[in-house]
Design an enzyme around this catalytic site. Sequence first.
Site, mmCIF file in Angstrom:
data_model
loop_
_atom_site.group_PDB
_atom_site.id
_atom_site.type_symbol
_atom_site.label_atom_id
_atom_site.label_comp_id
_atom_site.label_asym_id
_atom_site.label_seq_id
_atom_site.Cartn_x
_atom_site.Cartn_y
_atom_site.Cartn_z
ATOM 1 N N PHE A 12 -23.493 30.911 23.662
ATOM 2 C CA PHE A 12 -23.434 30.661 22.214
ATOM 3 C C PHE A 12 -24.376 31.594 21.432
ATOM 4 O O PHE A 12 -23.942 32.386 20.590
ATOM 5 C CB PHE A 12 -23.763 29.177 21.998
ATOM 6 C CG PHE A 12 -24.132 28.761 20.620
ATOM 7 C CD1 PHE A 12 -23.351 29.117 19.525
ATOM 8 C CD2 PHE A 12 -25.257 27.963 20.396
ATOM 9 C CE1 PHE A 12 -23.690 28.698 18.240
ATOM 10 C CE2 PHE A 12 -25.602 27.538 19.135
ATOM 11 C CZ PHE A 12 -24.828 27.914 18.049
ATOM 12 N N ASP A 34 -24.653 38.641 32.598
ATOM 13 C CA ASP A 34 -24.318 37.215 32.515
ATOM 14 C C ASP A 34 -23.613 36.782 33.790
ATOM 15 O O ASP A 34 -22.760 37.501 34.308
ATOM 16 C CB ASP A 34 -23.413 36.966 31.290
ATOM 17 C CG ASP A 34 -23.373 35.501 30.890
ATOM 18 O OD1 ASP A 34 -22.948 34.662 31.724
ATOM 19 O OD2 ASP A 34 -23.764 35.181 29.762
ATOM 20 N N THR A 37 -21.349 31.303 33.947
ATOM 21 C CA THR A 37 -21.280 29.894 34.345
ATOM 22 C C THR A 37 -20.227 29.225 33.470
ATOM 23 O O THR A 37 -19.573 29.886 32.651
ATOM 24 C CB THR A 37 -22.631 29.197 34.107
ATOM 25 O OG1 THR A 37 -22.866 29.149 32.687
ATOM 26 C CG2 THR A 37 -23.776 29.927 34.804
ATOM 27 N N ILE A 61 -29.282 36.134 37.046
ATOM 28 C CA ILE A 61 -30.661 36.609 36.813
ATOM 29 C C ILE A 61 -31.607 36.190 37.944
ATOM 30 O O ILE A 61 -32.678 36.768 38.087
ATOM 31 C CB ILE A 61 -31.265 36.153 35.454
ATOM 32 C CG1 ILE A 61 -31.269 34.620 35.325
ATOM 33 C CG2 ILE A 61 -30.582 36.804 34.279
ATOM 34 C CD1 ILE A 61 -32.201 34.114 34.235
ATOM 35 N N ALA A 84 -29.737 30.858 30.546
ATOM 36 C CA ALA A 84 -30.350 29.575 30.916
ATOM 37 C C ALA A 84 -29.254 28.545 31.115
ATOM 38 O O ALA A 84 -28.144 28.680 30.607
ATOM 39 C CB ALA A 84 -31.291 29.097 29.804
ATOM 40 N N THR A 126 -37.578 27.197 23.491
ATOM 41 C CA THR A 126 -37.080 26.100 22.667
ATOM 42 C C THR A 126 -38.209 25.201 22.176
ATOM 43 O O THR A 126 -39.252 25.089 22.848
ATOM 44 C CB THR A 126 -36.085 25.255 23.492
ATOM 45 O OG1 THR A 126 -35.814 24.031 22.799
ATOM 46 C CG2 THR A 126 -36.645 24.895 24.867
ATOM 47 N N ASP A 127 -37.979 24.539 21.047
ATOM 48 C CA ASP A 127 -38.968 23.572 20.544
ATOM 49 C C ASP A 127 -39.120 22.376 21.492
ATOM 50 O O ASP A 127 -40.112 21.656 21.425
ATOM 51 C CB ASP A 127 -38.597 23.095 19.132
ATOM 52 C CG ASP A 127 -37.253 22.389 19.033
ATOM 53 O OD1 ASP A 127 -36.523 22.314 20.046
ATOM 54 O OD2 ASP A 127 -36.917 21.908 17.927
ATOM 55 N N GLU A 128 -38.134 22.188 22.387
ATOM 56 C CA GLU A 128 -38.197 21.005 23.261
ATOM 57 C C GLU A 128 -39.376 21.064 24.229
ATOM 58 O O GLU A 128 -39.752 20.041 24.797
ATOM 59 C CB GLU A 128 -36.889 20.845 24.047
ATOM 60 C CG GLU A 128 -35.728 20.607 23.128
ATOM 61 C CD GLU A 128 -34.507 20.002 23.810
ATOM 62 O OE1 GLU A 128 -34.636 19.443 24.905
ATOM 63 O OE2 GLU A 128 -33.437 20.084 23.210
ATOM 64 N N TYR A 151 -34.540 19.771 31.676
ATOM 65 C CA TYR A 151 -34.246 21.019 30.947
ATOM 66 C C TYR A 151 -35.514 21.568 30.299
ATOM 67 O O TYR A 151 -35.894 22.723 30.524
ATOM 68 C CB TYR A 151 -33.171 20.775 29.872
ATOM 69 C CG TYR A 151 -33.130 21.860 28.814
ATOM 70 C CD1 TYR A 151 -32.693 23.147 29.112
ATOM 71 C CD2 TYR A 151 -33.570 21.612 27.504
ATOM 72 C CE1 TYR A 151 -32.688 24.153 28.147
ATOM 73 C CE2 TYR A 151 -33.568 22.607 26.535
ATOM 74 C CZ TYR A 151 -33.123 23.873 26.861
ATOM 75 O OH TYR A 151 -33.118 24.875 25.912
ATOM 76 N N SER A 154 -38.121 22.846 32.683
ATOM 77 C CA SER A 154 -37.827 24.159 33.272
ATOM 78 C C SER A 154 -38.076 25.276 32.252
ATOM 79 O O SER A 154 -38.543 26.362 32.612
ATOM 80 C CB SER A 154 -36.386 24.211 33.805
ATOM 81 O OG SER A 154 -35.457 24.163 32.748
ATOM 82 N N LYS A 155 -37.804 25.017 30.972
ATOM 83 C CA LYS A 155 -38.080 26.026 29.940
ATOM 84 C C LYS A 155 -39.593 26.197 29.760
ATOM 85 O O LYS A 155 -40.087 27.309 29.585
ATOM 86 C CB LYS A 155 -37.435 25.623 28.601
ATOM 87 C CG LYS A 155 -35.909 25.622 28.580
ATOM 88 C CD LYS A 155 -35.290 26.997 28.762
ATOM 89 C CE LYS A 155 -35.487 27.914 27.579
ATOM 90 N NZ LYS A 155 -34.734 29.204 27.766
ATOM 91 N N ASP A 273 -28.300 4.983 25.371
ATOM 92 C CA ASP A 273 -29.144 6.100 24.972
ATOM 93 C C ASP A 273 -29.329 7.094 26.120
ATOM 94 O O ASP A 273 -29.232 6.721 27.295
ATOM 95 C CB ASP A 273 -30.516 5.566 24.533
ATOM 96 C CG ASP A 273 -31.164 6.458 23.496
ATOM 97 O OD1 ASP A 273 -30.625 7.551 23.216
ATOM 98 O OD2 ASP A 273 -32.206 6.059 22.954
ATOM 99 N N HIS A 277 -34.921 10.080 25.807
ATOM 100 C CA HIS A 277 -34.465 10.764 24.591
ATOM 101 C C HIS A 277 -35.619 11.044 23.613
ATOM 102 O O HIS A 277 -36.218 10.117 23.077
ATOM 103 C CB HIS A 277 -33.420 9.854 23.920
ATOM 104 C CG HIS A 277 -32.577 10.525 22.911
ATOM 105 N ND1 HIS A 277 -31.490 9.894 22.328
ATOM 106 C CD2 HIS A 277 -32.620 11.764 22.368
ATOM 107 C CE1 HIS A 277 -30.924 10.710 21.478
ATOM 108 N NE2 HIS A 277 -31.589 11.852 21.484
#
Length: 340
Positions: A12, A34, A37, A61, A84, A126-128, A151, A154-155, A273, A277
């Site tokens: 994306f 790439d 996936t 990668i 990723a 990412t902000d996560e 996720y 790992s980031k 949920d 989350h």
Amino acid sequence: MRLILVTGGCGFIGSEFIRQQLATNPGLTIVNLDKLTYAGNPENLTQLANEPRYIFRQADIADPDAVAALFQEFAFDAVVNFAAESHVDRSLLDSGPFVTTNIVGTQVLLDAARRSKTPRYLQVSTDEVYGSLGATGLFTEETPLAPNSPYSASKAAADMLVRSYNHSFGFPAIITRCSNNYGPYQFPEKLLPLFITNLFNDQQVPVYGTGQNVRDWIHVADHCRGIAAALEKGTPGEVYNFGGRCEKTNLDLTFLLLDLLEKPRSLIRYVADRPGHDLRYAIDCAKAERELGWTPQVTFEQGLADTIAWYRANGEWIDHVKSGAYREYYTRQYGDRLKG
Ligand code: NAD
Ligand code: TDX
């Protein structure tokens, strides 16, 4: 810069970056590495089929030999690592590929770039990695990392590797951390394209929990302009946050979509949920504005209308993407919780 390696360029955000940067930089050539996936879709770049400044290589990668061969073949001015596993729900079903691609893959790329003395490396994060906010406050670049999902863990691990290569070896790496992206070509496992494409077919939309979780939405074109600015003007060793200053609860966003698409609220299905989350993400992007001269340009109102119009006009892209493997994931993730 004349030659950039982009990884994950069939996804994306990577595909937006390639389209945008080739359109705005006539002297630039991009090599896209790439693995293709489930999320990597060459159809995202069909408009570049006859573009000599675009070169595609299919590889992983995390495969050191394939990556080393690529760095032998080309002398890159910069690497931008988008590749990723990117979906939180999938990381809760199976975290293995997240560790391999996001952590080992980053280490393999860092080693290859360091060996080749690549002058610039940008890690798309990412902000996560900052974890979750309460009702108030914003993530800054100084917020301690506290990832909550496999996720984001790992980031965050990848970010730590990048940081260590800069600290230990003076490797010229920059990290960018962005909030939730939306726009065309997003795989319909993420909230907005999933809900938009379901609603086109009068299918139910699964809101996790009570829908009070907050996300800060930014148009993918603004994120990519930020990455380009960080690549050009960022200081090695630094982190830059990007966000849209556009906080919305998932439920308010769902109501907005239903109104725009003229669909009834009865299509909302409240489902169990997401485990762990995160309640709220919101970014303070003042540093990027101050130091990179970047600011988000696309209003959410305009960006969302354009995004809906894009999905409406690209039914064939949706049909191809929502094929066999997608249906298997959809059934595994949502089971018989949804009708239609
Ligand atoms: P995506 O899932 O749409 O695309 C990921 C791309 O990486 C695909 O083309 C896939 O084929 C490729 N890929 C996966 N594993 C690979 C491997 N081992 N080797 C080579 N290629 C591989 O993801 P996206 O939403 O475009 O996200 C891109 C990057 O931006 C990710 O690093 C993600 O963590 C980060 N990010 C995403 C968001 C968001 O809202 N989507 C926000 C902030 C940061
Ligand atoms: O079916 C759903 N129902 C629902 O209520 C889905 C798929 C999501 N949600 C909720 C969960 C989140 O609160 O919507 C919100 C957005 O979910 P996602 O689209 O899965 O995004 P998120 O988990 O916030 O992560 C995204 O932003 C940061 C990207 O997927 C990450 O790659 C990026 O790092």
